[in-house]
Structure formats: structure tokens, C-alpha cells
Motif scaffolding. Structure first.
Motif, PDB file in Angstrom:
ATOM      1  N   LEU A  21       0.837  -1.196   0.000  1.00  0.00           N
ATOM      2  CA  LEU A  21       0.000   0.000   0.000  1.00  0.00           C
ATOM      3  C   LEU A  21       0.877   1.254   0.000  1.00  0.00           C
ATOM      4  O   LEU A  21       1.851   1.343   0.754  1.00  0.00           O
ATOM      5  CB  LEU A  21      -0.919   0.024   1.223  1.00  0.00           C
ATOM      6  N   LEU A  22       0.528   2.201  -0.849  1.00  0.00           N
ATOM      7  CA  LEU A  22       1.227   3.478  -0.891  1.00  0.00           C
ATOM      8  C   LEU A  22       0.392   4.494  -0.133  1.00  0.00           C
ATOM      9  O   LEU A  22      -0.457   5.180  -0.691  1.00  0.00           O
ATOM     10  CB  LEU A  22       1.452   3.913  -2.340  1.00  0.00           C
ATOM     11  N   VAL A  23       0.596   4.578   1.177  1.00  0.00           N
ATOM     12  CA  VAL A  23      -0.190   5.476   2.021  1.00  0.00           C
ATOM     13  C   VAL A  23       0.744   6.289   2.899  1.00  0.00           C
ATOM     14  O   VAL A  23       1.889   5.901   3.157  1.00  0.00           O
ATOM     15  CB  VAL A  23      -1.187   4.690   2.904  1.00  0.00           C
ATOM     16  N   GLU A  24       0.264   7.422   3.338  1.00  0.00           N
ATOM     17  CA  GLU A  24       1.011   8.269   4.269  1.00  0.00           C
ATOM     18  C   GLU A  24       0.955   7.642   5.661  1.00  0.00           C
ATOM     19  O   GLU A  24      -0.118   7.451   6.228  1.00  0.00           O
ATOM     20  CB  GLU A  24       0.398   9.666   4.304  1.00  0.00           C
ATOM     21  N   THR A  25       2.111   7.273   6.207  1.00  0.00           N
ATOM     22  CA  THR A  25       2.146   6.557   7.477  1.00  0.00           C
ATOM     23  C   THR A  25       2.434   7.454   8.677  1.00  0.00           C
ATOM     24  O   THR A  25       2.229   7.051   9.812  1.00  0.00           O
ATOM     25  CB  THR A  25       3.211   5.446   7.437  1.00  0.00           C
ATOM     26  N   SER A  26       2.903   8.678   8.436  1.00  0.00           N
ATOM     27  CA  SER A  26       3.308   9.533   9.560  1.00  0.00           C
ATOM     28  C   SER A  26       2.133   9.939  10.436  1.00  0.00           C
ATOM     29  O   SER A  26       2.312  10.229  11.623  1.00  0.00           O
ATOM     30  CB  SER A  26       4.025  10.782   9.035  1.00  0.00           C
ATOM     31  N   ARG A  27       0.934   9.987   9.867  1.00  0.00           N
ATOM     32  CA  ARG A  27      -0.230  10.416  10.641  1.00  0.00           C
ATOM     33  C   ARG A  27      -1.079   9.252  11.136  1.00  0.00           C
ATOM     34  O   ARG A  27      -2.123   9.468  11.745  1.00  0.00           O
ATOM     35  CB  ARG A  27      -1.104  11.350   9.794  1.00  0.00           C
ATOM     36  N   ARG A  28      -0.644   8.042  10.878  1.00  0.00           N
ATOM     37  CA  ARG A  28      -1.420   6.881  11.290  1.00  0.00           C
ATOM     38  C   ARG A  28      -1.249   6.629  12.790  1.00  0.00           C
ATOM     39  O   ARG A  28      -0.158   6.807  13.339  1.00  0.00           O
ATOM     40  CB  ARG A  28      -0.981   5.626  10.514  1.00  0.00           C
ATOM     41  N   ARG A  29      -2.317   6.196  13.432  1.00  0.00           N
ATOM     42  CA  ARG A  29      -2.266   5.925  14.862  1.00  0.00           C
ATOM     43  C   ARG A  29      -1.764   4.520  15.162  1.00  0.00           C
ATOM     44  O   ARG A  29      -1.425   4.213  16.290  1.00  0.00           O
ATOM     45  CB  ARG A  29      -3.656   6.123  15.475  1.00  0.00           C
ATOM     46  N   ILE A  30      -1.778   3.639  14.168  1.00  0.00           N
ATOM     47  CA  ILE A  30      -1.303   2.272  14.358  1.00  0.00           C
ATOM     48  C   ILE A  30      -0.152   2.012  13.398  1.00  0.00           C
ATOM     49  O   ILE A  30      -0.051   2.643  12.341  1.00  0.00           O
ATOM     50  CB  ILE A  30      -2.427   1.221  14.139  1.00  0.00           C
ATOM     51  N   THR A  31       0.729   1.092  13.770  1.00  0.00           N
ATOM     52  CA  THR A  31       1.879   0.788  12.924  1.00  0.00           C
ATOM     53  C   THR A  31       1.545  -0.258  11.865  1.00  0.00           C
ATOM     54  O   THR A  31       2.239  -0.350  10.854  1.00  0.00           O
ATOM     55  CB  THR A  31       3.043   0.262  13.781  1.00  0.00           C
TER      56      THR A  31
END
Length: 275
Positions: free
Chosen positions: A28-38
Motif C-alpha cells: 500500500l502506498l499510504v502516508e504513514t506519519s499520521r497513522r495511529r497504528i503501525t
């Protein structure tokens, strides 16, 4: 193990595998910096697996639903499960179990003779509950006097976590204990109708923080073999490779054999112990 416990184990296992896998690992190509889970979100697992979000959510909530093999295979691919993890998932989801062997705790004389003939190779016979039923002389030297041990203290898993004399002898305890817990999870799911496994689990989970930590990692393995290093004051450090063999397809017994590692000096040390 009743149906409710099985569904709870399935839910916990899926959740742990989902949180273990990063979006990048899942493609998946998603922005991970703002995600609450790893790890992955439920909706991402559902989308990647081609199943509905309510259906996947029901699995993680431990609800009583029937899951097809096609859905399970999709989850295996999405969550990047190993072969052992795949088998574990299928057992939990389909409520399958192994045939229950006949209860028999007597070891034939012929098997004891095999143990005795193994000389410097420590070996013992266990039942399907991992209770040690028979052993050779060198095993008694390494493990202590099993003749005097209470029934629970003859259990392999219990000895690793709760019998301090045995536990303190194992130099690479972390590796040995994690391997055993991963294999125990495999057996625990297969023999889900055997209350004995549940009782052993409850006792260990209640008493041992180390067991709880390893169990909550959700690791699973269908293989019980590896390296074990034992330290004895009278002999020093002994290094083995251990394997577990089913004695026959119809038997509830298995034989565990410790082979001295080549060029480690262990075989010569064992010969001295037997004099």
C-alpha cells in the motif's frame, strides 16, 4: 477448548498478524506519519483480501460465523502468513482437531530398552500432553531425579517455566522457551477438545509473566527442534541439537533425543558423567 475460546484465539491471532504487517509490506502506498497504528487497518485487510469489512470485523470480534477456505486463503496471502501460521489459522477457523488417541500412560518395555541403548545421547518419551513417561540414565543426570518429581513437574513446558533447577540449567533459555511456546500454540489449537491443555495453559498464564509475554506474541510453529545449551557444575557447558519424533501414527507417544553437537566436546563430557 470450547467454541468461544477458539473464536477468541482466532480473533487475537488475526489482530496480531494485522498489526505486525506494515502498509508498505502489504503493497500500500499510504502516508504513514499520521497513522495511529503501525500495522494495517481492518478495512485495509478486508479490501486487500476481497472480503467485506463487516465480515472481517466479525472475525476479529470473535463472532460465530462460518469462514470458507477461499476467504482464509485470501487472508493468508494478505497477512503474509507462514506455512505454520496458515495451518494454525485453518485449525482455529474451521474448528478442526486431531483424532483423540486412546488414553494409555504405560511405555512398552521395548521402548525403554531403546532409550537405555542410546548411551550418551539424552532421550526421553513423552505423551501427547508433553509429560515425560520414560527416560534414560543420562537424561536423569541432566534433568534431575524425575522419579521423585510430582506429576506436573514432569511436564516439559512446565519444567521450562516453573521448575527453577531445570530452568537455570538452560543457558539459551530464551530461544528454547520461545520455540516451545510457539509449538504449544500449534498443539493447543489441534487438541481443542482436551481440557488438560486448557488447564495447563491457565496455570502457566496465571503464574508466569515470561509465558504470558511469549504467548501474547502469537508465534506459532509446527516444528519442535533446535539447539539447547545446558550448564552443569560438574561437567561445564553441554551443547545439543534436539529433535522430537512421533513413535508411530497410532501412538500417543513421541521420543525426544538430544544429539551432542559435533566438535563441541559434549559427547566426551557425557561419557565422563556416566562413569
Amino acid at each position: 477448548m470450547n467454541d468461544e475460546r477458539r473464536r477468541k484465539q482466532l480473533a487475537d491471532f488475526l489482530r496480531s498478524r494485522r498489526l505486525r504487517l506494515s502498509p508498505r509490506e502489504a503493497g500500500l502506498l499510504v502516508e504513514t506519519s499520521r497513522r495511529r497504528i503501525t500495522g494495517l487497518r481492518r478495512e485495509e485487510v478486508a479490501s486487500l483480501s476481497g472480503i467485506s469489512l463487516p465480515w472481517y470485523t466479525a472475525l476479529e470480534q470473535g463472532r460465530d460465523i462460518h469462514v470458507s477456505e477461499q476467504v482464509l486463503e485470501s487472508l493468508v496471502r494478505t497477512l503474509r502468513l507462514s506455512s505454520d501460521e496458515r495451518n494454525h489459522l485453518f485449525v482455529l477457523a474451521n474448528h478442526s482437531s486431531l483424532p483423540q488417541p486412546k488414553a494409555d500412560d504405560s511405555v512398552p518395555t521395548s521402548l525403554q530398552r531403546i532409550l537405555d541403548r542410546m548411551g550418551t545421547y539424552p532421550a526421553y518419551i513423552i505423551d501427547r500432553h508433553w509429560n515425560v513417561l520414560a527416560w534414560n540414565r543420562i537424561s536423569g543426570t541432566l534433568c534431575g531425579d524425575l522419579n521423585r518429581a510430582p506429576e506436573l513437574e514432569r511436564n516439559m513446558l512446565w519444567r521450562v517455566f516453573e521448575v527453577e533447577d531445570n530452568k537455570s540449567r538452560i543457558v539459551n533459555w530464551e530461544n528454547v522457551s520461545s520455540t516451545m511456546v510457539a509449538f504449544f500454540r500449534n498443539r493447543f489449537a489441534l487438541y481443542m477438545n482436551d481440557s488438560w491443555f486448557q488447564e495447563l495453559f491457565d496455570k502457566l498464564y496465571d503464574r508466569s509473566e515470561e509465558f504470558r509475554t511469549l504467548w501474547d506474541r502469537q508465534d506459532v510453529s509446527g516444528i519442535l527442534e533446535g539447539e539447547q545449551i545446558i550448564h552443569l557444575p560438574e561437567a561445564g557447558q553441554l551443547t545439543f541439537r534436539y529433535h522430537t519424533f512421533t513413535i508411530s501414527e497410532s501412538s500417543a507417544f513421541a521420543m525426544r533425543v538430544f544429539t551432542p553437537l559435533e566438535n563441541s566436546g559434549t559427547e566426551e563430557q557425557l561419557e565422563e558423567l556416566l562413569k
